[in-house]
Write a protein that holds these residues in place. Structure first.
Motif, PDB file in Angstrom:
ATOM      1  N   ASN A 238      36.239   0.352 -25.410  1.00  0.00           N
ATOM      2  CA  ASN A 238      36.507  -0.764 -26.312  1.00  0.00           C
ATOM      3  C   ASN A 238      36.346  -0.370 -27.773  1.00  0.00           C
ATOM      4  O   ASN A 238      36.714  -1.122 -28.656  1.00  0.00           O
ATOM      5  N   LYS A 239      35.755   0.803 -28.031  1.00  0.00           N
ATOM      6  CA  LYS A 239      35.479   1.197 -29.396  1.00  0.00           C
ATOM      7  C   LYS A 239      36.398   2.304 -29.879  1.00  0.00           C
ATOM      8  O   LYS A 239      36.425   2.630 -31.035  1.00  0.00           O
ATOM      9  N   LYS A 240      37.133   2.932 -28.940  1.00  0.00           N
ATOM     10  CA  LYS A 240      37.897   4.114 -29.317  1.00  0.00           C
ATOM     11  C   LYS A 240      39.003   3.754 -30.299  1.00  0.00           C
ATOM     12  O   LYS A 240      39.524   2.656 -30.321  1.00  0.00           O
ATOM     13  N   ILE A 241      39.331   4.712 -31.113  1.00  0.00           N
ATOM     14  CA  ILE A 241      40.442   4.586 -32.042  1.00  0.00           C
ATOM     15  C   ILE A 241      41.456   5.636 -31.653  1.00  0.00           C
ATOM     16  O   ILE A 241      41.173   6.831 -31.716  1.00  0.00           O
ATOM     17  N   LYS A 242      42.626   5.229 -31.221  1.00  0.00           N
ATOM     18  CA  LYS A 242      43.645   6.176 -30.782  1.00  0.00           C
ATOM     19  C   LYS A 242      44.791   6.130 -31.768  1.00  0.00           C
ATOM     20  O   LYS A 242      45.498   5.149 -31.862  1.00  0.00           O
ATOM     21  N   SER A 243      44.938   7.191 -32.550  1.00  0.00           N
ATOM     22  CA  SER A 243      45.966   7.241 -33.572  1.00  0.00           C
ATOM     23  C   SER A 243      47.069   8.173 -33.124  1.00  0.00           C
ATOM     24  O   SER A 243      46.931   9.383 -33.176  1.00  0.00           O
ATOM     25  N   ILE A 244      48.142   7.625 -32.621  1.00  0.00           N
ATOM     26  CA  ILE A 244      49.288   8.425 -32.218  1.00  0.00           C
ATOM     27  C   ILE A 244      50.189   8.582 -33.432  1.00  0.00           C
ATOM     28  O   ILE A 244      50.726   7.610 -33.953  1.00  0.00           O
ATOM     29  N   VAL A 245      50.326   9.813 -33.903  1.00  0.00           N
ATOM     30  CA  VAL A 245      51.043  10.021 -35.152  1.00  0.00           C
ATOM     31  C   VAL A 245      52.519  10.281 -34.936  1.00  0.00           C
ATOM     32  O   VAL A 245      53.306  10.156 -35.845  1.00  0.00           O
ATOM     33  N   GLU A 246      52.878  10.664 -33.736  1.00  0.00           N
ATOM     34  CA  GLU A 246      54.276  11.003 -33.534  1.00  0.00           C
ATOM     35  C   GLU A 246      54.659  10.728 -32.105  1.00  0.00           C
ATOM     36  O   GLU A 246      53.871  10.910 -31.193  1.00  0.00           O
TER      37      GLU A 246
ATOM     38  N   TYR B 138      38.209  10.608 -32.764  1.00  0.00           N
ATOM     39  CA  TYR B 138      37.084   9.734 -33.083  1.00  0.00           C
ATOM     40  C   TYR B 138      35.783  10.537 -33.025  1.00  0.00           C
ATOM     41  O   TYR B 138      35.187  10.695 -31.959  1.00  0.00           O
ATOM     42  N   HIS B 139      35.395  11.094 -34.168  1.00  0.00           N
ATOM     43  CA  HIS B 139      34.154  11.876 -34.228  1.00  0.00           C
ATOM     44  C   HIS B 139      33.670  11.941 -35.670  1.00  0.00           C
ATOM     45  O   HIS B 139      34.372  11.564 -36.606  1.00  0.00           O
ATOM     46  N   ASP B 140      32.433  12.475 -35.837  1.00  0.00           N
ATOM     47  CA  ASP B 140      31.796  12.503 -37.155  1.00  0.00           C
ATOM     48  C   ASP B 140      32.464  13.478 -38.112  1.00  0.00           C
ATOM     49  O   ASP B 140      32.881  13.122 -39.210  1.00  0.00           O
ATOM     50  N   THR B 141      32.541  14.738 -37.685  1.00  0.00           N
ATOM     51  CA  THR B 141      32.966  15.799 -38.591  1.00  0.00           C
ATOM     52  C   THR B 141      34.232  16.461 -38.073  1.00  0.00           C
ATOM     53  O   THR B 141      34.520  16.459 -36.873  1.00  0.00           O
ATOM     54  N   ILE B 142      34.978  17.070 -38.988  1.00  0.00           N
ATOM     55  CA  ILE B 142      36.188  17.777 -38.592  1.00  0.00           C
ATOM     56  C   ILE B 142      35.849  18.994 -37.750  1.00  0.00           C
ATOM     57  O   ILE B 142      36.618  19.406 -36.874  1.00  0.00           O
TER      58      ILE B 142
END
Length: 660
Positions: A88-96, A624-628
């Motif tokens: 319920n918290k995930k962020i899924k960014s599909i860019v293409e 979805y994480h803190d650091t690159i």
């Protein structure tokens, strides 16, 4: 048609050896290594090639503990306690998004696909092409880039892996549509599909008598592990029975007969003896025809994408002139019999028990007396016979035909029923409910004296056909009848208390069903075929890219799972664990599973990667994480395993297609 996997005991709920994420310490013990094949755990083969390169950065990263944001800590806490968690918290960014084929016309260049107007029952809005009727299905499996097939390969690559799997299954069943098959035949009744003049050769290239002869000469095969030699014939008592002519180990024939012989005890097949038995009328059954055959292995791997369960196969080579290798029987699998060469007569009978969980013993002719076959047919080259679990069958070559018969039986749904899931969840649900801190209901003692009124000896027989005089007699207020009524009250009270506790267990089981589905998924991952990737798919992985070591994963790198379902995220002992089938053997459980273990706060990013399938891509920076650094490390770990496809993007975010 005994599947080679029938004799394997049900999947054990054991603890797998774990391959830990570099930031975690390995818990693999020598004992567990020995249990799972000696070294099956530890770092997987694909990951080893980057070990030296990553060691310096890993040592630096492991010296300091990563701070986790409060939101991620909360997600991990919820996951650990079995709540909805990061889903319920995930962020899924599909860019293409690549545009898959969704119906309509391909450009006709002479080799264009024919198109199917029927819709998938699972995806009513999606249409997909069928293969040209004169094209062998093997061309859709291997996607060879020969000049004559290049256009077809390019058209099929316009489809996603799931669409190609549906296209393949449709080609096998044609002209029956997938919707018609799933609605009217699947697990219900047999289906006979006759080949036409145009698609008679649709199974060519899968397997042949010549390729089997080459296989037996080129590879060391063993009785009981790779093949069986059988014959259905009359015994000394005049009763026809199946006789297995496998050569048993000289030092331990008793254990071999009982099925306890190990691979080391198996006897090597002598080619001359094998073909001598074949010429004498014996059937050769290949237990793992896909072991040395890329086309058959690709067929099974592709069908696993469509049917979403383990797919197996046996091949049956039977000599001509009324030869028969097996007695009448039924199987515990959904069987697809593809007639590859020659012809064979089949008799199919109604099941005596529908959808059985285990295969039957052999039936004798006396067992079938009074049973008329519902199908008495002859399969010719290119024909298909589908039989659900439990349908009794037998087959033999034709009396007046001098041609051998070769068919491939593709099996599905073995031990993959609701009862198999419930067998996993119910014992754990009983244990969990019994250990509840909030209720002692299951731990309370049984009522005193319950054995004096419960049980079959106290059960009242209700006979509605009793004469009125006898019924009135039982209703009179005699001392005996009063005692019976008191017993009935106690019985009802006991059953009500039992029902209350059973419902408590059922509610607990329902709360645990997601975790149990993960266990079923782990079983599937461990049993299934390794993914049979096309050349273009392989080029996007670390396995197929020779320059992978020199290509760093960057924040703007595009990535996705190489095939749907090849990786699975589960939670074990407060860790996020990824299981995958990239290192699986073609043989059943030939390689031990080597999962990757991550920290719980890696879970949301892992879920994003494992649920991003074609035609979608996701940018590493959007995980979805803190650091690159964490995002890159997680992506790198899955890429090293060969289950992640990546594309590089330029500074403006445009993709640099690695296919070119």
């Amino acid at each position: 048609l005994l599947c080679p996997r029938c004799s394997v005991p049900p999947f054990p709920s054991c603890i797998y050896p774990l391959v830990h994420h570099p930031k975690s310490k390995s818990t693999m013990t020598p004992a567990s290594e020995e249990k799972h094949g000696g070294g099956g755990g530890g770092m997987s083969r694909a990951a080893k090639k980057r070990a030296k390169k990553k060691q310096k950065s890993l040592d630096t990263n492991s010296s300091t503990k990563r701070p986790a944001s409060p939101e991620i800590e909360n997600s991990a806490s919820e996951l650990h306690h079995g709540e909805k968690g990061f889903r319920n918290k995930k962020i899924k960014s599909i860019v293409e998004k690549e545009e898959p084929y969704l119906g309509g016309e391909f450009q006709d260049d002479g080799d264009a696909c024919e198109h199917l107007s029927a819709h998938r029952s699972s995806s009513p809005s999606v249409q997909f092409p069928t293969l040209p009727s004169n094209t062998p299905i093997v061309d859709s499996l291997l996607l060879k880039d020969a000049s004559s097939k290049l256009k077809l390969a390019k058209q099929l690559e316009c489809l996603t892996a799931k669409q190609r799997a549906a296209c393949l299954f449709q080609a096998i069943l044609a002209p029956t549509t997938l919707e018609e098959f799933y609605n009217e035949y699947w697990e219900k009744k047999p289906l006979l599909v006759r080949a036409t003049t145009s698609n008679r050769s649709r199974y060519s290239g899968l397997l042949s008598l010549e390729s089997i002869k080459t296989m037996t000469k080129k590879h060391s095969l063993y009785y009981g592990r790779d093949l069986n030699v059988t014959k259905y014939k009359k015994g000394p008592d005049g009763v026809k029975r199946r006789v297995t002519l496998d050569k048993l180990p000289a030092n331990d024939k008793a254990s071999a007969k009982s099925g306890d012989n190990t691979e080391d005890e198996a006897t090597l097949v002598e080619t001359s003896e094998l073909w001598s038995n074949y010429e004498a009328g014996c059937t050769i059954r290949l237990l793992c025809p896909h072991k040395y055959n890329d086309a058959v292995q690709s067929l099974l791997s592709t069908l696993e994408t469509e049917l979403q369960c383990m797919i197996g196969a046996n091949a049956y080579l039977t000599p001509p002139r009324s030869s028969q290798g097996f007695a009448p029987h039924y199987d515990d699998i959904e069987a697809f019999c593809l007639q590859l060469q020659g012809s064979k007569r089949w008799k199919v009978y109604e099941p005596t028990f529908k959808l059985p969980r285990t295969s039957s013993e052999d039936f004798t002719p006396e067992d079938l007396e009074g049973m008329e076959p519902v199908m008495d047919i002859t399969l010719e080259e290119g024909d298909l016979l589908y039989m659900p679990r439990g349908w009794i069958h037998q087959a033999c070559t034709l009396k007046d035909n001098n041609q051998h018969s070769l068919h491939l039986t593709v099996s599905a749904m073995q031990q993959w029923a609701w009862v198999d899931l419930l067998e996993m969840v119910m014992p754990d649900a009983v244990e969990a409910a019994a250990m509840s801190d909030s209720s002692t209901s299951l731990r309370q003692g049984l009522p005193r004296g319950f054995m004096e009124y419960m049980g079959v000896m106290y059960e009242e027989t209700k006979d509605e056909k009793l004469p009125d005089s006898l019924r009135r007699l039982t209703e009179e207020e005699t001392e005996e009848n009063i005692h019976k009524k008191e017993i009935a009250i106690l019985q009802d009270r006991f059953r009500a208390e039992a029902k209350k506790r059973i419902m408590m267990i059922a509610k607990t089981a329902l709360d645990m069903v997601d975790a149990t589905c993960d266990l079923m998924a782990k079983r599937f991952i461990s049993e299934r075929q390794p993914p049979a990737l096309t050349a273009s798919e392989t080029a996007l992985t670390s396995i197929g890219d020779d320059t992978a070591n020199a290509k760093p994963i960057l924040p703007n790198t595009l990535c996705r799972l190489i095939r749907p379902g090849v990786g699975r995220l589960v939670l074990e002992d407060g860790k996020a664990v990824v299981f995958h089938c990239a290192d699986n053997s073609r043989e059943y459980l030939g390689n031990p599973v080597s999962p990757l273990e991550f920290e719980m706060d890696d879970g949301p990013a892992l879920e994003q990667l494992l649920t991003t399938n074609e035609p979608d891509w996701i940018v590493v920076n959007d995980l979805y994480h803190d650091t690159i650094e964490d995002k890159i490390a997680i992506t790198q770990a899955l890429y090293d395993e060969g289950i992640l496809a990546i594309k590089q993007a330029d500074e403006n975010g445009r993709e640099e297609d690695q296919k070119e």
